[in-house]
Design a protein around this motif. Structure first.
Motif, PDB file in Angstrom:
ATOM      1  N   TYR A   7      -5.407  15.618 -12.102  1.00  0.00           N
ATOM      2  CA  TYR A   7      -5.379  16.312 -13.263  1.00  0.00           C
ATOM      3  C   TYR A   7      -4.675  17.668 -13.423  1.00  0.00           C
ATOM      4  N   TYR A   8      -4.747  18.336 -12.088  1.00  0.00           N
ATOM      5  CA  TYR A   8      -4.069  19.554 -11.917  1.00  0.00           C
ATOM      6  C   TYR A   8      -2.571  19.416 -11.510  1.00  0.00           C
ATOM      7  N   GLY A   9      -2.203  18.402 -10.615  1.00  0.00           N
ATOM      8  CA  GLY A   9      -0.973  18.119 -10.143  1.00  0.00           C
ATOM      9  C   GLY A   9      -0.981  18.078  -8.657  1.00  0.00           C
ATOM     10  N   ALA A  10      -0.033  16.883  -8.058  1.00  0.00           N
ATOM     11  CA  ALA A  10      -0.254  16.983  -6.457  1.00  0.00           C
ATOM     12  C   ALA A  10       0.148  18.118  -5.845  1.00  0.00           C
ATOM     13  N   ASP A  11       1.073  18.945  -6.439  1.00  0.00           N
ATOM     14  CA  ASP A  11       1.672  20.250  -5.790  1.00  0.00           C
ATOM     15  C   ASP A  11       0.566  21.288  -5.646  1.00  0.00           C
ATOM     16  N   LYS A  12      -0.611  21.156  -6.573  1.00  0.00           N
ATOM     17  CA  LYS A  12      -1.383  22.352  -6.775  1.00  0.00           C
ATOM     18  C   LYS A  12      -2.853  21.925  -6.119  1.00  0.00           C
ATOM     19  N   VAL A  13      -2.971  20.803  -5.773  1.00  0.00           N
ATOM     20  CA  VAL A  13      -4.345  20.307  -5.146  1.00  0.00           C
ATOM     21  C   VAL A  13      -4.196  19.779  -3.844  1.00  0.00           C
ATOM     22  N   LEU A  14      -4.626  20.444  -2.625  1.00  0.00           N
ATOM     23  CA  LEU A  14      -4.367  19.984  -1.331  1.00  0.00           C
ATOM     24  C   LEU A  14      -5.618  19.558  -0.478  1.00  0.00           C
ATOM     25  N   PRO A  15      -5.658  18.509   0.041  1.00  0.00           N
ATOM     26  CA  PRO A  15      -6.954  17.898   0.841  1.00  0.00           C
ATOM     27  C   PRO A  15      -6.955  18.772   2.199  1.00  0.00           C
ATOM     28  N   ILE A  16      -8.294  18.711   2.695  1.00  0.00           N
ATOM     29  CA  ILE A  16      -8.749  19.340   3.663  1.00  0.00           C
ATOM     30  C   ILE A  16     -10.029  18.419   4.152  1.00  0.00           C
ATOM     31  N   TYR A  17      -9.512  17.620   5.202  1.00  0.00           N
ATOM     32  CA  TYR A  17     -10.814  16.462   5.568  1.00  0.00           C
ATOM     33  C   TYR A  17     -11.438  16.990   6.923  1.00  0.00           C
ATOM     34  N   ILE A  18     -12.580  16.932   6.995  1.00  0.00           N
ATOM     35  CA  ILE A  18     -13.537  17.599   8.015  1.00  0.00           C
ATOM     36  C   ILE A  18     -14.093  16.415   8.571  1.00  0.00           C
ATOM     37  N   GLU A  19     -13.557  16.026  10.160  1.00  0.00           N
ATOM     38  CA  GLU A  19     -13.862  15.071  10.773  1.00  0.00           C
ATOM     39  C   GLU A  19     -14.828  15.465  11.861  1.00  0.00           C
ATOM     40  N   VAL A  20     -16.049  14.522  11.999  1.00  0.00           N
ATOM     41  CA  VAL A  20     -17.026  14.877  13.171  1.00  0.00           C
ATOM     42  C   VAL A  20     -17.647  13.327  13.555  1.00  0.00           C
ATOM     43  N   ASP A  21     -17.783  13.441  14.794  1.00  0.00           N
ATOM     44  CA  ASP A  21     -18.395  12.188  15.555  1.00  0.00           C
ATOM     45  C   ASP A  21     -19.768  11.668  14.614  1.00  0.00           C
ATOM     46  N   ASP A  22     -19.686  10.330  14.789  1.00  0.00           N
ATOM     47  CA  ASP A  22     -20.956   9.845  13.942  1.00  0.00           C
ATOM     48  C   ASP A  22     -22.247  10.137  14.386  1.00  0.00           C
ATOM     49  N   GLY A  23     -22.477  10.226  15.626  1.00  0.00           N
ATOM     50  CA  GLY A  23     -23.389  10.607  16.433  1.00  0.00           C
ATOM     51  C   GLY A  23     -23.921  12.046  16.269  1.00  0.00           C
ATOM     52  N   ILE A  24     -22.697  12.878  16.184  1.00  0.00           N
ATOM     53  CA  ILE A  24     -23.348  14.428  15.821  1.00  0.00           C
ATOM     54  C   ILE A  24     -23.746  14.365  14.466  1.00  0.00           C
ATOM     55  N   ARG A  25     -23.075  13.691  13.661  1.00  0.00           N
ATOM     56  CA  ARG A  25     -23.352  13.655  12.291  1.00  0.00           C
ATOM     57  C   ARG A  25     -24.790  13.332  11.984  1.00  0.00           C
ATOM     58  N   LEU A  26     -25.379  12.223  12.625  1.00  0.00           N
ATOM     59  CA  LEU A  26     -26.647  11.778  12.395  1.00  0.00           C
ATOM     60  C   LEU A  26     -27.579  12.704  12.895  1.00  0.00           C
ATOM     61  N   SER A  27     -27.290  13.312  14.131  1.00  0.00           N
ATOM     62  CA  SER A  27     -28.326  14.286  14.462  1.00  0.00           C
ATOM     63  C   SER A  27     -28.447  15.625  13.681  1.00  0.00           C
ATOM     64  N   ARG A  28     -27.274  15.962  13.078  1.00  0.00           N
ATOM     65  CA  ARG A  28     -27.248  17.048  11.982  1.00  0.00           C
ATOM     66  C   ARG A  28     -28.014  16.661  10.812  1.00  0.00           C
ATOM     67  N   ALA A  29     -27.875  15.543  10.158  1.00  0.00           N
ATOM     68  CA  ALA A  29     -28.419  15.040   9.107  1.00  0.00           C
ATOM     69  C   ALA A  29     -30.009  15.021   9.097  1.00  0.00           C
ATOM     70  N   LEU A  30     -30.445  14.374  10.319  1.00  0.00           N
ATOM     71  CA  LEU A  30     -31.691  14.331  10.751  1.00  0.00           C
ATOM     72  C   LEU A  30     -32.506  15.777  10.814  1.00  0.00           C
ATOM     73  N   GLU A  31     -31.943  16.565  11.570  1.00  0.00           N
ATOM     74  CA  GLU A  31     -32.256  18.008  11.589  1.00  0.00           C
ATOM     75  C   GLU A  31     -32.477  18.741  10.226  1.00  0.00           C
TER      76      GLU A  31
END
Length: 195
Positions: free
Chosen positions: A113-137
């Motif tokens: 919609y806005y153009g590839a030069d204007k929209v930049l991705p930032i991907y946050i990566e976390v170990d699945d076990g840590i994510r599951l603990s955080r989600a449960l908490e």
């Protein structure tokens, strides 16, 4: 020229925490883009903060008016929930940089919609076990925990954020958030500032 930085990651990867930290930093100057949703508001959320909470009827009106940039539907154990981005005239890329939270799918549509030069991705990566603990908490802290929905989201994220989908969307800016969101935020701020 302004840019939109789109933060993505699986559930409980720390996106919301990092988003809030980045918005408070003085060394980067970004405004927020607040997405819309029809899902129920959580006990700790404020309208207009994490999301603009709307009814199905309001979502349909925005669609009919042609203001919806991208729309995602999730068939949850509580019924369908919609998440979407609206061109509500709050974004001025001639003046400012912006920060938002999204998915691979929403990132691609916003980039288109806005153009590839204007929209930049930032991907946050976390170990699945840590994510599951955080989600449960997080779920335990809710007035009415939705454990079944938490499990559905956890499993759905494996597909939504698969290596294949990340590669297809050309998402290569990856930041690990296994330990300290403040350090992760420092690394993302350096990326935003082009360091």
């Amino acid at each position: 020229m302004g840019r939109i930085f789109c933060i993505m990651g699986k559930s409980s990867s720390g996106k919301d925490t990092i988003f809030k930290i980045l918005l408070q930093r003085k060394d980067i100057n970004v405004k927020r883009i607040v997405s819309y949703t029809t899902r129920p508001q959580r006990s700790h959320e404020k309208p207009g903060d994490e999301y603009n909470f709307v009814t199905i009827e309001e979502k349909d009106r925005l669609l009919a008016e042609g203001k919806v940039i991208e729309l995602r539907k999730y068939d949850t154990v509580h019924g369908p929930w919609f998440y979407f981005t609206v061109d509500d005239e709050s974004v001025d890329l001639s003046q400012d940089d912006y920060l938002m939270i999204g998915t691979v799918e929403s990132f691609v549509k916003i980039r288109d919609y806005y153009g590839a030069d204007k929209v930049l991705p930032i991907y946050i990566e976390v170990d699945d076990g840590i994510r599951l603990s955080r989600a449960l908490e997080r779920e335990r802290s809710q007035e009415h925990p939705k454990y079944e929905e938490m499990c559905r989201r956890f499993l759905a994220d494996q597909q939504d954020f698969s290596e294949e989908n990340l590669k297809k969307a050309n998402i290569t800016n990856v930041f690990n958030n296994n330990e300290d969101s403040a350090i992760t935020s420092d690394n993302i701020a350096a990326f935003i500032n082009g360091k």
